[in-house]
Write a protein that holds these residues in place. Sequence first.
Motif, PDB file in Angstrom:
ATOM      1  N   ILE A   1      -5.960   3.831  -3.744  1.00 14.05           N
ATOM      2  CA  ILE A   1      -5.698   2.387  -3.681  1.00 14.05           C
ATOM      3  C   ILE A   1      -4.671   2.096  -2.591  1.00 14.05           C
ATOM      4  CG2 ILE A   1      -4.816   0.387  -4.949  1.00 14.05           C
ATOM      5  CD1 ILE A   1      -5.807   1.745  -7.524  1.00 14.05           C
ATOM      6  N   GLY A   2      -3.595   2.894  -2.578  1.00 19.38           N
ATOM      7  CA  GLY A   2      -2.590   2.707  -1.535  1.00 19.38           C
ATOM      8  C   GLY A   2      -3.134   2.977  -0.155  1.00 19.38           C
ATOM      9  N   GLY A   3      -3.910   4.059  -0.021  1.00 19.14           N
ATOM     10  CA  GLY A   3      -4.483   4.380   1.275  1.00 19.14           C
ATOM     11  C   GLY A   3      -5.421   3.309   1.786  1.00 19.14           C
ATOM     12  N   ALA A   4      -6.140   2.644   0.849  1.00  9.53           N
ATOM     13  CA  ALA A   4      -7.064   1.575   1.241  1.00  9.53           C
ATOM     14  C   ALA A   4      -6.331   0.407   1.880  1.00  9.53           C
ATOM     15  CB  ALA A   4      -7.847   1.093   0.019  1.00  9.53           C
ATOM     16  N   LEU A   5      -5.092   0.175   1.468  1.00  5.16           N
ATOM     17  CA  LEU A   5      -4.295  -0.884   2.080  1.00  5.16           C
ATOM     18  C   LEU A   5      -3.690  -0.431   3.415  1.00  5.16           C
ATOM     19  CD1 LEU A   5      -2.530  -2.113  -1.156  1.00  5.16           C
ATOM     20  CD2 LEU A   5      -3.937  -3.563   0.315  1.00  5.16           C
TER      21      LEU A   5
ATOM     22  N   GLY B   1       0.815  -1.213   0.000  1.00  7.15           N
ATOM     23  CA  GLY B   1       0.000   0.000   0.000  1.00  7.15           C
ATOM     24  C   GLY B   1       0.844   1.256   0.000  1.00  7.15           C
ATOM     25  N   LEU B   2       1.903   1.266   0.798  1.00  2.31           N
ATOM     26  CA  LEU B   2       2.793   2.427   0.822  1.00  2.31           C
ATOM     27  C   LEU B   2       3.482   2.618  -0.528  1.00  2.31           C
ATOM     28  CD1 LEU B   2       4.264   1.903   4.391  1.00  2.31           C
ATOM     29  CD2 LEU B   2       3.009   3.934   3.641  1.00  2.31           C
ATOM     30  N   GLY B   3       3.822   1.490  -1.190  1.00  6.37           N
ATOM     31  CA  GLY B   3       4.436   1.579  -2.514  1.00  6.37           C
ATOM     32  C   GLY B   3       3.490   2.160  -3.553  1.00  6.37           C
TER      33      GLY B   3
END
Length: 520
Positions: free
Chosen positions: A118-122, A89-91
Amino acid sequence: MATVTDAAEARRDPRRWWALGALVASMLVLAFDSTILNVALPTMAGQLGATTGQQQWMMDAYIVVFAALMLPAGLLGDRFGRRLMLIAGLGVFLAGSVLGSLAGDVNTVIAARAVMGIGGALIMPLSLSVLPALFGPDERGKAVAMISAASALGMPLGPLVGGWLLNHFWWGSVFLVNLPMAAIGITACVFLLPETRDPASPKVDPVSTALTATGLGALIYAIIEAPDRGWTDALVLAMVAAAAALLTCLVLRERRMTRPMLDMGLLGRRGFLLNTVAATLVMFVLSGLMFAVPTYLQAVLGHDAFGTGLRLLPMMGGLMVAAKGAQAAVARFGARAVVSAGLVVLAFAALLGSRTAVDSGYGFTALWLALAGLGFGFSVVPAMDGALGALPADRAGSGSGLLSTFRQVGGAIGVALLGSLLAGAFRDRLDVTGLPGPVAHTARESVVAAHVVAGKVHSAHLAASANGAFVHGLALVLLVCGVASLLSALLAALLLPDVPAVRRTERKETPAVAAPAADA
């Protein structure tokens, strides 16, 4: 599957506090980015020619994707490893930030924000779902408070750093600054966070994911477009009907599944449901305020981006003070009293702010912003801790994902609904008498656009009318926030379970499905 003894030993592992540091770094990235864009929006609107609706989409593209994907993201973490998915997610968040920094038009910015979503959702649900495996009931409140404090710390840092960047560089630098923040988060997760998973969690359902994304997207689209098109417009009505149908299909599908992705059974838990509703309503108010207040500080009061960041500090300071003191308050007075009192303070701050006039000045604004920060902190921290504490250990991933989803939906609707209320009130109140049709249309798009037009046509009257119209819209937004907070306080006082922190620490620990494993 971990035993009770394994879980207890894992929770006594001193490394759990270092692991919390990795989670704090991850949450700091999200908090930092959320407020840095609020400060940048007026500048971006002027340089990109973005309307109020497009500004709302720059905010909501992130939030809609975020909310739609958090449930499957939590399940992916349960199944394949929460640390692995958190790093992923950070990537993705980092990649979206690079795209945003290179954008040259509004649509590319909106696309970049969606990728960041999308990253924030992870990041969000996995950061929360790790807590029950790392900390027992006696320490979880402290852990939640530390993560909330990290979010509070990131919120004032965002405007300050973003304002400085906007004063010295181009607007894309507010995206580029996320790169070192995300890199720090990835490094912290790799070296500090133990892997946890629950292979028995439900599988990700692509159909339910698609129904969530399209249903929320249609709803947000209708709310944002309604001020321009009107609530009786055929497209707006069609989008509302489509959203209702899609979200109804989602609920019906999930209720029929043996292992649902959207675990409706958790909503039958009174503690989880009511605390989640309280946290969601707080996010609704916070998101609407953070959308409107920076524009007021810049466009109406005339401060630059860095000055705007400085002037948001009273609100962030109040939030940090409350986040630090919430646990002790709950231990003494009980969660129900603290959440209710926090919502009352928030309501008072919003109603006080609704008395803002064009000539009120910053001192009055600082007062109600500080009170709003106190109200936010004292309501959201115990509400989130109560929701997480009501989850069984084997449903931590899906439950924290559901909590985060509701909060983000509340934020998305807050930006869309309150932003649309502000846009409609501004458009109706703005006096464009004597301006040619196309120029008048441009002036009505936003207060920033109205000031640009006023400068070009040398009309002090238009500039004054724009300020008055925007403050009128801001007052309506704050009035709605105040009424919503008062109703929330009443519901919390009547219905919220009252479980003091002292009593929670005496409960027996429930078996943890996923105790922290050794570092890979």
